[in-house]
Motif scaffolding. Structure first.
Motif, PDB file in Angstrom:
ATOM      1  N   VAL A   2      -2.453   6.753  42.583  1.00 47.00           N
ATOM      2  CA  VAL A   2      -3.820   6.596  42.100  1.00 47.00           C
ATOM      3  C   VAL A   2      -4.738   6.528  43.304  1.00 47.00           C
ATOM      4  N   THR A   3      -6.014   6.522  43.030  1.00 46.08           N
ATOM      5  CA  THR A   3      -6.969   6.392  44.122  1.00 46.08           C
ATOM      6  C   THR A   3      -7.388   4.941  44.250  1.00 46.08           C
ATOM      7  N   CYS A   4      -7.281   4.433  45.444  1.00 40.17           N
ATOM      8  CA  CYS A   4      -7.655   3.046  45.685  1.00 40.17           C
ATOM      9  C   CYS A   4      -9.133   2.857  45.358  1.00 40.17           C
ATOM     10  N   PRO A   5      -9.460   1.970  44.438  1.00 40.62           N
ATOM     11  CA  PRO A   5     -10.865   1.788  44.069  1.00 40.62           C
ATOM     12  C   PRO A   5     -11.695   1.175  45.186  1.00 40.62           C
ATOM     13  N   ARG A   6     -11.028   0.709  46.208  1.00 44.88           N
ATOM     14  CA  ARG A   6     -11.738   0.063  47.306  1.00 44.88           C
ATOM     15  C   ARG A   6     -12.104   1.060  48.396  1.00 44.88           C
ATOM     16  N   CYS A   7     -11.123   1.819  48.850  1.00 42.91           N
ATOM     17  CA  CYS A   7     -11.365   2.679  49.997  1.00 42.91           C
ATOM     18  C   CYS A   7     -11.196   4.153  49.668  1.00 42.91           C
ATOM     19  N   GLY A   8     -10.713   4.474  48.455  1.00 43.02           N
ATOM     20  CA  GLY A   8     -10.600   5.856  48.059  1.00 43.02           C
ATOM     21  C   GLY A   8      -9.362   6.556  48.568  1.00 43.02           C
ATOM     22  N   GLN A   9      -8.524   5.846  49.248  1.00 48.83           N
ATOM     23  CA  GLN A   9      -7.287   6.437  49.737  1.00 48.83           C
ATOM     24  C   GLN A   9      -6.266   6.465  48.599  1.00 48.83           C
ATOM     25  N   PRO A  10      -5.329   7.392  48.676  1.00 50.11           N
ATOM     26  CA  PRO A  10      -4.257   7.409  47.686  1.00 50.11           C
ATOM     27  C   PRO A  10      -3.428   6.140  47.757  1.00 50.11           C
ATOM     28  N   ALA A  11      -3.169   5.556  46.593  1.00 51.17           N
ATOM     29  CA  ALA A  11      -2.401   4.323  46.557  1.00 51.17           C
ATOM     30  C   ALA A  11      -1.206   4.509  45.640  1.00 51.17           C
ATOM     31  N   PHE A  22      -4.704  -0.941  44.188  1.00 51.03           N
ATOM     32  CA  PHE A  22      -5.229  -0.781  45.541  1.00 51.03           C
ATOM     33  C   PHE A  22      -4.129  -0.269  46.451  1.00 51.03           C
ATOM     34  N   CYS A  23      -4.534   0.259  47.609  1.00 50.55           N
ATOM     35  CA  CYS A  23      -3.546   0.859  48.497  1.00 50.55           C
ATOM     36  C   CYS A  23      -2.864  -0.210  49.333  1.00 50.55           C
ATOM     37  N   SER A  24      -3.508  -1.360  49.481  1.00 47.29           N
ATOM     38  CA  SER A  24      -2.927  -2.389  50.332  1.00 47.29           C
ATOM     39  C   SER A  24      -3.482  -3.745  49.923  1.00 47.29           C
ATOM     40  N   PRO A  25      -2.776  -4.808  50.278  1.00 46.83           N
ATOM     41  CA  PRO A  25      -3.282  -6.146  49.957  1.00 46.83           C
ATOM     42  C   PRO A  25      -4.650  -6.406  50.566  1.00 46.83           C
ATOM     43  N   SER A  30     -10.102  -7.685  49.610  1.00 46.33           N
ATOM     44  CA  SER A  30     -11.488  -7.374  49.917  1.00 46.33           C
ATOM     45  C   SER A  30     -12.275  -7.170  48.639  1.00 46.33           C
ATOM     46  N   ASP A  31     -11.652  -6.474  47.678  1.00 46.70           N
ATOM     47  CA  ASP A  31     -12.341  -6.238  46.422  1.00 46.70           C
ATOM     48  C   ASP A  31     -12.519  -7.534  45.661  1.00 46.70           C
ATOM     49  N   PHE A  32     -11.513  -8.385  45.723  1.00 45.60           N
ATOM     50  CA  PHE A  32     -11.602  -9.645  44.991  1.00 45.60           C
ATOM     51  C   PHE A  32     -12.717 -10.512  45.573  1.00 45.60           C
ATOM     52  N   VAL A  33     -12.844 -10.508  46.889  1.00 42.63           N
ATOM     53  CA  VAL A  33     -13.890 -11.304  47.533  1.00 42.63           C
ATOM     54  C   VAL A  33     -15.256 -10.817  47.086  1.00 42.63           C
ATOM     55  N   ALA A  34     -15.407  -9.502  47.038  1.00 45.93           N
ATOM     56  CA  ALA A  34     -16.688  -8.960  46.609  1.00 45.93           C
ATOM     57  C   ALA A  34     -16.976  -9.355  45.167  1.00 45.93           C
ATOM     58  N   TRP A  35     -15.947  -9.286  44.355  1.00 49.22           N
ATOM     59  CA  TRP A  35     -16.116  -9.649  42.951  1.00 49.22           C
ATOM     60  C   TRP A  35     -16.450 -11.131  42.820  1.00 49.22           C
ATOM     61  N   ALA A  36     -15.762 -11.960  43.609  1.00 46.91           N
ATOM     62  CA  ALA A  36     -15.988 -13.393  43.550  1.00 46.91           C
ATOM     63  C   ALA A  36     -17.408 -13.726  43.993  1.00 46.91           C
ATOM     64  N   ASN A  37     -17.865 -13.030  44.996  1.00 48.58           N
ATOM     65  CA  ASN A  37     -19.223 -13.280  45.455  1.00 48.58           C
ATOM     66  C   ASN A  37     -20.237 -12.954  44.357  1.00 48.58           C
TER      67      ASN A  37
END
Ligand SMILES: [Zn+2]
Length: 56
Positions: A2-11, A22-25, A30-37
């Motif tokens: 799939v495409t990583c929703p964070r960085c667009g790289q293949p995951a 996501f492609c990596s933890p 990073s996405d969770f932090v943005a969401w939490a904010n």
């Protein structure tokens, strides 16, 4: 894959990838932090009342 929703790289979308979709933890966190904010952003509940009696 799939495409990583964070960085667009293949995951890897498989149980072997604990950070999926996501492609990596790092992307996952990073996405969770943005969401939490966003969640913690408290809307301003006090509307600004213009002091219209300020004209003398
Ligand atoms: Zn990524």
């Amino acid at each position: 894959m799939v495409t990583c929703p964070r960085c667009g790289q293949p995951a890897v979308y498989a149980p072997t990838n604990p950070a999926r979709p996501f492609c990596s933890p790092r992307c996952k966190n990073s996405d969770f932090v943005a969401w939490a904010n966003e969640e913690y952003r408290v809307p301003d509940a006090s509307p600004e009342v213009p002091p219209d009696e300020d004209i003398s």
